[in-house]
Write a protein that holds these residues in place. Structure first.
Motif, mmCIF file in Angstrom:
data_model
loop_
_atom_site.group_PDB
_atom_site.id
_atom_site.type_symbol
_atom_site.label_atom_id
_atom_site.label_comp_id
_atom_site.label_asym_id
_atom_site.label_seq_id
_atom_site.Cartn_x
_atom_site.Cartn_y
_atom_site.Cartn_z
ATOM 1 N N TRP A 245 14.714 8.407 82.110
ATOM 2 C CA TRP A 245 15.357 8.787 80.785
ATOM 3 C C TRP A 245 16.385 8.012 80.095
ATOM 4 O O TRP A 245 16.327 7.798 78.931
ATOM 5 N N ARG A 246 17.169 7.386 81.062
ATOM 6 C CA ARG A 246 18.253 6.532 80.626
ATOM 7 C C ARG A 246 17.691 5.318 79.825
ATOM 8 O O ARG A 246 18.055 4.912 78.926
ATOM 9 N N PHE A 247 16.633 4.695 80.576
ATOM 10 C CA PHE A 247 15.808 3.599 79.878
ATOM 11 C C PHE A 247 15.315 3.978 78.522
ATOM 12 O O PHE A 247 15.561 3.217 77.635
ATOM 13 N N GLU A 248 14.648 5.237 78.631
ATOM 14 C CA GLU A 248 14.181 5.583 77.041
ATOM 15 C C GLU A 248 15.113 5.921 76.068
ATOM 16 O O GLU A 248 14.910 5.509 74.988
ATOM 17 N N VAL A 249 16.248 6.385 76.376
ATOM 18 C CA VAL A 249 17.338 6.516 75.364
ATOM 19 C C VAL A 249 17.829 5.185 74.906
ATOM 20 O O VAL A 249 18.034 5.153 73.849
ATOM 21 N N LEU A 250 18.061 4.314 75.792
ATOM 22 C CA LEU A 250 18.553 3.044 75.433
ATOM 23 C C LEU A 250 17.596 2.279 74.420
ATOM 24 O O LEU A 250 17.986 1.547 73.663
ATOM 25 N N ALA A 251 16.464 2.395 74.981
ATOM 26 C CA ALA A 251 15.278 1.572 74.118
ATOM 27 C C ALA A 251 14.996 2.385 72.945
ATOM 28 O O ALA A 251 14.914 1.671 71.738
ATOM 29 N N THR A 252 15.469 3.566 72.863
ATOM 30 C CA THR A 252 15.321 4.351 71.480
ATOM 31 C C THR A 252 16.380 3.696 70.528
ATOM 32 O O THR A 252 16.464 3.474 69.450
ATOM 33 N N MET A 253 17.673 3.464 71.053
ATOM 34 C CA MET A 253 18.728 2.891 70.404
ATOM 35 C C MET A 253 18.174 1.504 70.042
ATOM 36 O O MET A 253 18.515 1.247 68.718
ATOM 37 N N GLN A 254 17.797 0.751 70.680
ATOM 38 C CA GLN A 254 17.206 -0.650 70.053
ATOM 39 C C GLN A 254 16.322 -0.418 69.084
ATOM 40 O O GLN A 254 16.336 -1.351 68.327
ATOM 41 N N HIS A 255 15.264 0.437 69.245
ATOM 42 C CA HIS A 255 14.670 0.645 68.138
ATOM 43 C C HIS A 255 15.180 1.240 66.812
ATOM 44 O O HIS A 255 14.789 0.625 65.649
#
Length: 466
Positions: A245-255
């Motif tokens: 979930w940490r990866f997904e949250v940070l990737a969402t920030m990049q999006h």
């Protein structure tokens, strides 16, 4: 479908480095500096978010939650916007291994609604009291192709039931070409919503072995095409449970950062679905990266601080207890009285046709009553989309706090409309208390607007908004 180039804004190596750098835990002083920064309502950087993801200390988590509650209240007040999904189909050409709709699943009763059945579903939703819905279905259209979607939207907007109607349709359908998005915008939709599921390429390939959805870049670039076509309110989000979930949250920030750089505004909403059991899917029964309730609450709180003016949506995947907690931590929109199978409202019988298992089976009236009893204000407002307050125009009003002068009164007038036309006696009793409590907290000018608008509703006028 046009073959897309490999997107460059997603930096998986940087995300992995950020996660590794915080593996030992979060520094208390740094966390408090970030929370202080977040309390100014200016949002957070990707680095800030990585630090908050690493917070496990109970005292710091409590401070995280408290700050999220403060920010949510400052921007959104007690409003909780309500909607319902309308599934037009469970037929799909993709092979998403975690989804009941996947093409090879033989355990599912397949169905695609006719226009007459869409009208019946719409009528049933209006009779519950809904004013906005999310049109959604498997990633396949019938023989009429994309025109089916255009016809469905037109049919939904045409349905009138006494004083009731659907005033806003959001859409969650497979990625489209830019010219198709232009046609979609012309139908008068609100938000275009689509989930990336996971931003990790390797995991994405494993979870989507075939179908158009197997093209990672085509899917992850969908909001670029939508926004290029003029749809300035878009909704994104991962499916929590497929990967860390940490990866997904940070990737969402990049999006989000990419959309802000490219179009001047980020997503209007972020959804936070957790994987739930689905008929015929072993993966859904045992998610590869199960997200605990504790971590799920952290996700909501962190996103609220990171992108304070973005709506956070919670579906009926979650049970009533989690939903109540989520109101406080940052969620601003929820579905109510939902069905996830095509035809489920007009013929409310549980079928082997749903996309996933619901956690909240309550009818809309009970959900509304629970929201009001918890100290929040249920809102059925659809004003911004019809007044042109979308995209950058919405943010220009939201960031200095001016949007509350519209949202507060609109929430109360739309809730009053619901109570008068659809609410049960118990719901109206709880609702009147919630309304009185909210008016008492308003600035005098805004309170007067609200009281005037509610008076007009009580006198028989409908669709009162500013």
């Amino acid at each position: 479908m046009t073959k897309t180039e490999r997107i460059t804004w997603l930096d998986e190596n940087r995300i992995e480095t950020e996660i590794a750098a915080t593996a030992a835990g979060a520094d208390r002083l740094r966390v408090r500096e970030i929370l202080e920064k977040a309390s100014t309502l200016g949002g957070l950087s990707e680095d800030d978010v990585a630090v908050l993801c690493a917070v496990t200390d109970p005292d710091l988590v409590a401070e995280l939650f408290h700050t999220a509650e403060k920010v949510k209240t400052e921007i959104y007040g007690p409003r909780i916007v309500l909607f319902a999904p309308l599934y037009f189909s469970n037929i799909c050409l993709n092979e998403c291994v975690y989804c009941a709709f996947r093409r090879s699943n033989k355990e599912l009763d397949r169905k695609i609604l006719t226009m007459e059945e869409i009208e019946a579903e719409t009528a049933a939703l209006i009779d519950q009291g809904h004013k906005r819905l999310l049109l959604i279905g498997g990633e396949a259209f019938p023989k009429t192709g994309f025109q089916y979607l255009i016809d469905a939207i037109e049919r939904i907007y045409s349905v009138k039931r006494g004083r009731g109607e659907i005033r806003r349709i959001n859409v969650n359908v497979a990625p489209l070409e830019t010219n198709e998005f232009r046609r979609l915008k012309d139908t008068g939709i609100g938000t275009y919503q689509l989930f990336q599921e996971t931003y990790n390429r390797k995991v994405y390939e494993q979870m989507h072995p075939s179908g158009a959805k197997a093209d990672f870049d085509w899917r992850v670039s969908v909001m670029d095409r939508a926004m290029a076509a003029g749809i300035d309110d878009v909704g994104i989000g991962p499916l929590f449970g497929l990967h860390d979930w940490r990866f997904e949250v940070l990737a969402t920030m990049q999006h989000i950062a990419h959309l802000e750089d490219a179009f001047g505004v980020g997503p209007h909403t972020i959804s936070v679905p957790r994987m739930e059991p689905a008929v015929g899917s072993d993966v859904s029964m045992a998610p590869p990266h199960m997200v605990s309730d504790f971590d799920f609450k952290k996700i909501i709180a962190i996103l609220r601080l990171a992108v304070p003016y973005t709506g956070i949506i919670l579906s009926t995947r979650e049970n009533p207890e989690m939903r109540r907690d989520a109101f406080r931590l940052g969620v601003s929109q929820i579905s109510g009285g939902s069905r996830t199978n095509p035809g489920g409202y007009a013929t409310p019988v549980e079928e082997q046709a749903a996309q996933f298992t619901r956690g909240d089976h309550r009818p809309l009236d009970e959900v509304v009553r629970d929201i009001a009893a918890s100290g929040c204000v249920p809102s059925f407002c659809t004003a911004c989309y019809r007044m042109g307050r979308t995209g950058a125009d919405f943010m220009d009003l939201a960031k200095p706090g001016l949007i509350r002068e519209m949202c507060g009164p609109n929430a109360l007038s739309s809730f009053m409309e619901y109570m008068l036309d659809y609410g049960s006696e118990d719901t109206c009793a709880a609702g009147e208390k919630a309304v009185a409590a909210e008016v008492a907290t308003m600035e005098p000018k805004i309170a007067r607007y609200s009281q005037t608008m509610m008076r007009k509703v009580r006198e028989g006028k409908r669709d009162v908004y500013r």
